[in-house]
Scaffold this motif. Structure first.
Motif, PDB file in Angstrom:
ATOM      1  N   ARG A 183      71.128  71.339  37.546  1.00 50.46           N
ATOM      2  CA  ARG A 183      70.546  70.634  36.408  1.00 50.46           C
ATOM      3  C   ARG A 183      71.640  70.348  35.387  1.00 50.46           C
ATOM      4  O   ARG A 183      72.669  71.015  35.363  1.00 50.46           O
ATOM      5  CB  ARG A 183      69.448  71.472  35.745  1.00 50.46           C
ATOM      6  N   ILE A 184      71.409  69.355  34.522  1.00 48.54           N
ATOM      7  CA  ILE A 184      72.349  69.012  33.450  1.00 48.54           C
ATOM      8  C   ILE A 184      72.069  69.906  32.248  1.00 48.54           C
ATOM      9  O   ILE A 184      70.934  70.022  31.804  1.00 48.54           O
ATOM     10  CB  ILE A 184      72.218  67.527  33.060  1.00 48.54           C
ATOM     11  N   THR A 185      73.108  70.533  31.722  1.00 50.58           N
ATOM     12  CA  THR A 185      72.963  71.378  30.529  1.00 50.58           C
ATOM     13  C   THR A 185      73.603  70.749  29.294  1.00 50.58           C
ATOM     14  O   THR A 185      73.268  71.136  28.181  1.00 50.58           O
ATOM     15  CB  THR A 185      73.605  72.757  30.774  1.00 50.58           C
ATOM     16  N   GLU A 186      74.516  69.776  29.456  1.00 53.75           N
ATOM     17  CA  GLU A 186      75.180  69.171  28.301  1.00 53.75           C
ATOM     18  C   GLU A 186      75.673  67.776  28.657  1.00 53.75           C
ATOM     19  O   GLU A 186      76.102  67.537  29.798  1.00 53.75           O
ATOM     20  CB  GLU A 186      76.358  70.037  27.849  1.00 53.75           C
ATOM     21  N   VAL A 187      75.607  66.862  27.691  1.00 51.48           N
ATOM     22  CA  VAL A 187      76.091  65.486  27.857  1.00 51.48           C
ATOM     23  C   VAL A 187      76.982  65.142  26.670  1.00 51.48           C
ATOM     24  O   VAL A 187      76.590  65.352  25.516  1.00 51.48           O
ATOM     25  CB  VAL A 187      74.932  64.474  27.968  1.00 51.48           C
ATOM     26  N   GLN A 188      78.183  64.614  26.937  1.00 48.31           N
ATOM     27  CA  GLN A 188      79.096  64.195  25.877  1.00 48.31           C
ATOM     28  C   GLN A 188      79.391  62.704  26.036  1.00 48.31           C
ATOM     29  O   GLN A 188      79.835  62.268  27.102  1.00 48.31           O
ATOM     30  CB  GLN A 188      80.408  64.972  25.955  1.00 48.31           C
ATOM     31  N   VAL A 189      79.159  61.931  24.974  1.00 49.56           N
ATOM     32  CA  VAL A 189      79.423  60.501  25.001  1.00 49.56           C
ATOM     33  C   VAL A 189      79.536  60.018  23.564  1.00 49.56           C
ATOM     34  O   VAL A 189      78.879  60.552  22.669  1.00 49.56           O
ATOM     35  CB  VAL A 189      78.306  59.743  25.771  1.00 49.56           C
ATOM     36  N   ASN A 190      80.388  58.990  23.345  1.00 54.37           N
ATOM     37  CA  ASN A 190      80.543  58.366  22.030  1.00 54.37           C
ATOM     38  C   ASN A 190      80.138  56.903  22.157  1.00 54.37           C
ATOM     39  O   ASN A 190      80.972  56.049  22.496  1.00 54.37           O
ATOM     40  CB  ASN A 190      81.985  58.496  21.541  1.00 54.37           C
ATOM     41  N   THR A 197      86.056  49.791  22.900  1.00 58.38           N
ATOM     42  CA  THR A 197      87.253  49.945  23.724  1.00 58.38           C
ATOM     43  C   THR A 197      86.858  50.294  25.151  1.00 58.38           C
ATOM     44  O   THR A 197      85.773  50.848  25.404  1.00 58.38           O
ATOM     45  CB  THR A 197      88.164  51.058  23.177  1.00 58.38           C
ATOM     46  N   SER A 198      87.736  49.993  26.052  1.00 58.07           N
ATOM     47  CA  SER A 198      87.539  50.422  27.434  1.00 58.07           C
ATOM     48  C   SER A 198      88.090  51.835  27.601  1.00 58.07           C
ATOM     49  O   SER A 198      88.881  52.314  26.786  1.00 58.07           O
ATOM     50  CB  SER A 198      88.242  49.461  28.393  1.00 58.07           C
ATOM     51  N   GLY A 199      87.654  52.480  28.669  1.00 56.03           N
ATOM     52  CA  GLY A 199      88.131  53.835  28.928  1.00 56.03           C
ATOM     53  C   GLY A 199      87.286  54.920  28.302  1.00 56.03           C
ATOM     54  O   GLY A 199      87.656  56.101  28.361  1.00 56.03           O
ATOM     55  N   SER A 200      86.149  54.577  27.681  1.00 53.03           N
ATOM     56  CA  SER A 200      85.283  55.617  27.133  1.00 53.03           C
ATOM     57  C   SER A 200      84.643  56.395  28.282  1.00 53.03           C
ATOM     58  O   SER A 200      84.547  55.921  29.409  1.00 53.03           O
ATOM     59  CB  SER A 200      84.206  55.006  26.236  1.00 53.03           C
ATOM     60  N   ARG A 201      84.160  57.596  27.974  1.00 53.29           N
ATOM     61  CA  ARG A 201      83.645  58.485  29.014  1.00 53.29           C
ATOM     62  C   ARG A 201      82.265  59.015  28.651  1.00 53.29           C
ATOM     63  O   ARG A 201      81.938  59.172  27.484  1.00 53.29           O
ATOM     64  CB  ARG A 201      84.570  59.691  29.226  1.00 53.29           C
ATOM     65  N   VAL A 202      81.504  59.325  29.696  1.00 51.57           N
ATOM     66  CA  VAL A 202      80.336  60.177  29.567  1.00 51.57           C
ATOM     67  C   VAL A 202      80.595  61.379  30.479  1.00 51.57           C
ATOM     68  O   VAL A 202      80.951  61.220  31.646  1.00 51.57           O
ATOM     69  CB  VAL A 202      79.025  59.446  29.949  1.00 51.57           C
ATOM     70  N   ALA A 223      74.692  47.782  35.468  1.00 55.20           N
ATOM     71  CA  ALA A 223      75.900  48.024  36.235  1.00 55.20           C
ATOM     72  C   ALA A 223      77.147  47.770  35.391  1.00 55.20           C
ATOM     73  O   ALA A 223      77.219  46.806  34.628  1.00 55.20           O
ATOM     74  CB  ALA A 223      75.914  47.129  37.471  1.00 55.20           C
ATOM     75  N   VAL A 224      78.110  48.646  35.530  1.00 47.65           N
ATOM     76  CA  VAL A 224      79.385  48.522  34.829  1.00 47.65           C
ATOM     77  C   VAL A 224      80.428  49.251  35.677  1.00 47.65           C
ATOM     78  O   VAL A 224      80.126  50.284  36.279  1.00 47.65           O
ATOM     79  CB  VAL A 224      79.295  49.136  33.409  1.00 47.65           C
ATOM     80  N   PRO A 225      81.646  48.713  35.805  1.00 44.01           N
ATOM     81  CA  PRO A 225      82.657  49.396  36.613  1.00 44.01           C
ATOM     82  C   PRO A 225      83.072  50.725  36.000  1.00 44.01           C
ATOM     83  O   PRO A 225      83.114  50.875  34.773  1.00 44.01           O
ATOM     84  CB  PRO A 225      83.824  48.404  36.643  1.00 44.01           C
ATOM     85  N   PHE A 226      83.366  51.693  36.855  1.00 48.35           N
ATOM     86  CA  PHE A 226      83.716  53.027  36.369  1.00 48.35           C
ATOM     87  C   PHE A 226      84.598  53.734  37.394  1.00 48.35           C
ATOM     88  O   PHE A 226      84.730  53.299  38.545  1.00 48.35           O
ATOM     89  CB  PHE A 226      82.445  53.855  36.135  1.00 48.35           C
ATOM     90  N   GLY A 234      81.716  70.130  35.811  1.00 45.53           N
ATOM     91  CA  GLY A 234      81.844  68.901  35.042  1.00 45.53           C
ATOM     92  C   GLY A 234      81.905  67.655  35.896  1.00 45.53           C
ATOM     93  O   GLY A 234      82.530  67.634  36.962  1.00 45.53           O
ATOM     94  N   ILE A 235      81.268  66.588  35.412  1.00 40.24           N
ATOM     95  CA  ILE A 235      81.312  65.272  36.044  1.00 40.24           C
ATOM     96  C   ILE A 235      81.709  64.280  34.960  1.00 40.24           C
ATOM     97  O   ILE A 235      80.945  64.046  34.012  1.00 40.24           O
ATOM     98  CB  ILE A 235      79.952  64.875  36.655  1.00 40.24           C
ATOM     99  N   GLY A 236      82.903  63.699  35.075  1.00 35.75           N
ATOM    100  CA  GLY A 236      83.384  62.729  34.107  1.00 35.75           C
ATOM    101  C   GLY A 236      83.317  61.323  34.672  1.00 35.75           C
ATOM    102  O   GLY A 236      83.850  61.051  35.758  1.00 35.75           O
ATOM    103  N   ILE A 237      82.653  60.436  33.958  1.00 32.77           N
ATOM    104  CA  ILE A 237      82.528  59.031  34.380  1.00 32.77           C
ATOM    105  C   ILE A 237      83.210  58.179  33.318  1.00 32.77           C
ATOM    106  O   ILE A 237      82.780  58.141  32.166  1.00 32.77           O
ATOM    107  CB  ILE A 237      81.052  58.644  34.543  1.00 32.77           C
ATOM    108  N   ARG A 238      84.296  57.511  33.711  1.00 31.63           N
ATOM    109  CA  ARG A 238      85.089  56.696  32.790  1.00 31.63           C
ATOM    110  C   ARG A 238      84.766  55.231  33.026  1.00 31.63           C
ATOM    111  O   ARG A 238      84.922  54.716  34.131  1.00 31.63           O
ATOM    112  CB  ARG A 238      86.582  56.953  33.012  1.00 31.63           C
ATOM    113  N   PHE A 239      84.311  54.571  31.957  1.00 31.93           N
ATOM    114  CA  PHE A 239      83.983  53.147  32.049  1.00 31.93           C
ATOM    115  C   PHE A 239      85.272  52.344  31.841  1.00 31.93           C
ATOM    116  O   PHE A 239      85.927  52.466  30.803  1.00 31.93           O
ATOM    117  CB  PHE A 239      82.946  52.766  31.002  1.00 31.93           C
ATOM    118  N   THR A 240      85.630  51.541  32.811  1.00 35.60           N
ATOM    119  CA  THR A 240      86.898  50.805  32.746  1.00 35.60           C
ATOM    120  C   THR A 240      86.829  49.590  31.828  1.00 35.60           C
ATOM    121  O   THR A 240      87.861  48.985  31.534  1.00 35.60           O
ATOM    122  CB  THR A 240      87.333  50.363  34.154  1.00 35.60           C
ATOM    123  N   VAL A 241      85.642  49.228  31.374  1.00 28.91           N
ATOM    124  CA  VAL A 241      85.474  48.135  30.409  1.00 28.91           C
ATOM    125  C   VAL A 241      84.543  48.624  29.308  1.00 28.91           C
ATOM    126  O   VAL A 241      83.770  49.575  29.505  1.00 28.91           O
ATOM    127  CB  VAL A 241      84.896  46.862  31.076  1.00 28.91           C
TER     128      VAL A 241
END
Length: 605
Positions: A183-190, A197-202, A223-226, A234-241
């Motif tokens: 299960r997910i216990t925490e989510v970090q995103v701005n 900017t590109s390169g932001s993460r969740v 849909a967005v490239p990542f 931890g699972i980090g998903i970086r949005f390239t745009v």
């Protein structure tokens, strides 16, 4: 006188066997002496017999002395036993016994020890009374416990209840994790940073370490490239745009399994991005120039910075960089996005600044610089300068082959500290300010049309007039595909995630412009006109929002009656910025001003 009356009282303190034996022996010796001194006639009946004094006690013995009555003969044993608790002492031999020596005159002589009687002739000793059993000490009763106070009892009850609940909850959670999977216990995103900017993460954090996750398990809607970076919990998903504004995004990871096995689960989270805002510059020939921040409706415009002559500005996610034009030369200010706390950056000298650009990710500002005092032999003209936005370092002038290069056109590579430029000799070069790799030569070119976000790909025009997509990572290139329908050669090309904006000019047979348009060309080549003007107006600039959701097109209306100002970057006094929705092609609003903060460079006429 009766012997019973003369018998001393038996002391209450018992004596040891050794003391009793010593007493008997002393009494026997005393009795023998008395018998020797007494008259030999038995007619007295023992009336003159003496009671033997007690035997002398060992030195230091403080116990009370006990007198022992000696019976006159063997027949007296019964009476003795009745009055004494001590063992029976056999009688001393008679004074008529021939074996006894005559006593000496004066001090009576000690009589001989009585001969031991044979076992058969001995009087039987009275049976010893058994010693009373030594009473055991009564068991010490335990001290009564101090009764707990009501407050202590309440605390103990509460503590026990809490511990019990924690145990139950822990057991329950363990059982749930075994039956339901991760299960997910925490989510970090701005979200605010994500639309700019590109390169932001969740970043998702699970309740347990996970088995390896593949990109095919991850889904982002819309849909967005990542790119994916997962390890442990931890699972980090970086949005390239950059992401669209005012949009809810859902991220799902299918078939996530714990590192130790167990059931699979789908991990899902959602977040919403805020609505966009932009900065615009409005020049006033008769008053002060102003930088505004506004929403996309134009109804909430707020002035953030005002000065006499603002030549140009750029915006980062947290700062504004403003170029001021003064009689003594240019000034370069850095301030927050509210227009407050301005500070001046040091320039290479006294001169003029133009073509301002910023690298948000690299924390740099770049500009072309020319000395105020300039001649054919003295001064620097159009050199490329980069320096930190913090102002902690000195300005750095770009060199090629050990010499300061005069730059014709240049651009920051989005989301990096690298600079792509063309010098006055037509050489296309790349230099990364974050490394010491030096200048990389990329051939010859006449102009840089634009650089795609997140792809490290530039669109440049070569000397032969061909337009190519150049991979800045490996130097490979491919021709830019024509649009469908084909609107001809584009004057400017601005890339955005999903396509390009192309500014095209329609000309008559004699070469005179008859009209202009901005065309959206998707990645598959499909072209759709967005804005069209006739020959009385002019399009000065077209740029897209970071995600490619919106477009800002700068138009100078009625050129015949729209004179230029006298700034270092001269532009028509009346300029309009048209905001359009790139997904639908609809115009949102037209605002007074130019130099939208979505654009990497200032408009050019």
């Amino acid at each position: 006188m009766s012997t019973d009356d003369e018998r001393p009282e038996v002391p209450a303190v018992p004596r040891t066997r050794a003391e009793m034996r010593a007493a008997r022996e002393a009494e026997a010796a005393a009795a023998a002496e008395a018998a020797a001194a007494a008259p030999s006639s038995d007619e007295d009946g023992g009336a003159d017999r003496e009671v033997t004094p007690p035997a002398p006690r060992p030195k230091g013995d403080q116990r009370p002395t006990r007198s022992t009555f000696v019976p006159p003969d063997a027949d007296s044993t019964t009476s003795f036993a009745a009055h004494s608790s001590t063992d029976y002492v056999p009688p001393a031999p008679s004074a008529t016994d021939k074996s006894s020596p005559a006593p000496a005159k004066g001090k009576p002589a000690k009589g001989p020890k009585p001969a031991k009687a044979s076992k058969a002739a001995r009087e039987p000793k009275p049976a010893r009374e058994p010693k009373p059993a030594k009473a055991s000490k009564p068991a010490r009763e335990p001290k009564p416990e101090k009764p707990a106070s009501p407050r202590d009892r309440r605390f103990l009850l509460a503590l026990g209840a809490v511990l019990g609940i924690l145990v139950l909850v822990g057991a329950g959670l363990g059982a749930v994790s075994l039956t339901q999977g991760p299960r997910i216990t925490e989510v970090q995103v701005n979200p605010t940073e994500a639309i700019e900017t590109s390169g932001s993460r969740v970043i998702l954090t699970a309740n347990q370490s996970l088995a390896a996750i593949d990109e095919s398990q991850v889904t982002v809607e819309p849909a967005v490239p990542f790119t994916l970076d997962a390890a442990g919990r931890g699972i980090g998903i970086r949005f390239t745009v950059p992401l669209d504004d005012d949009t809810e995004y859902t991220v799902s990871i299918a078939d996530a399994v714990g590192a130790g096995g167990g059931p699979a689960a789908t991990l899902t989270t959602s977040f919403s991005t805020p609505t966009s805002s932009i900065f615009l510059l409005r020049r006033d020939v008769e008053g002060k120039d102003t930088i505004f921040r506004t929403d996309l409706s134009g109804e909430k415009a707020v002035p953030v910075f005002t000065a006499d002559s603002i030549n140009d500005f750029r915006a980062t996610s947290s700062q504004l960089v403003v170029s001021l034009e003064e009689d003594a030369g240019s000034k370069l200010l850095v301030m927050d996005r509210e227009g407050e706390n301005p500070r001046e950056l040091k320039l290479p000298g006294v001169g003029y600044v133009g073509a301002i650009q910023v690298s948000d990710r690299g924390g740099l500002v770049g500009y072309s610089y020319s000395d105020k005092e300039l001649s054919d032999t003295e001064g620097r003209a159009s050199v490329l300068v980069t320096q930190s936005l913090s102002g902690d370092d000195e300005p750095v002038i770009t060199e090629v082959g050990g010499k300061e290069a005069n730059i014709f056109v240049w651009q920051f590579v989005p989301d990096t500290a690298a600079v792509l430029f063309i010098d006055f000799d037509g050489a296309l070069s790349l230099v990364d300010r974050s490394t010491d790799a030096g200048v990389q030569s990329l051939g010859l070119a006449t102009t840089i049309q634009g650089i795609s976000r997140g792809t490290y790909t530039a669109i440049v025009e070569r000397l032969d007039g061909s337009v190519v997509e150049l991979n800045l990572a490996d130097g490979t290139e491919a021709p830019l595909e024509a649009s469908d329908p084909d609107y001809g050669t584009a004057t400017t090309i601005t890339p955005f995630p999903g396509g390009t904006l192309r500014h095209v000019v329609a000309r008559a047979a004699d070469g005179m412009p008859t009209g202009q348009a901005v065309v959206r060309v998707d990645d598959d080549g499909k072209a759709t006109p967005l804005v069209e003007v006739d020959s009385t107006d002019s399009i000065l600039q077209a740029c897209a929002s970071p995600s490619g959701q919106y477009a800002a097109v700068v138009i100078a209306p009625d050129l015949a009656d729209n004179p230029y100002d006298q700034m270092l970057l001269p532009l028509p006094q009346n300029l309009e910025t048209h905001l359009l929705d790139l997904r639908t092609g609809d115009e949102i609003v037209a605002l007074t001003g130019f130099d939208a903060s979505w654009c990497q460079t200032a408009p050019q006429f």
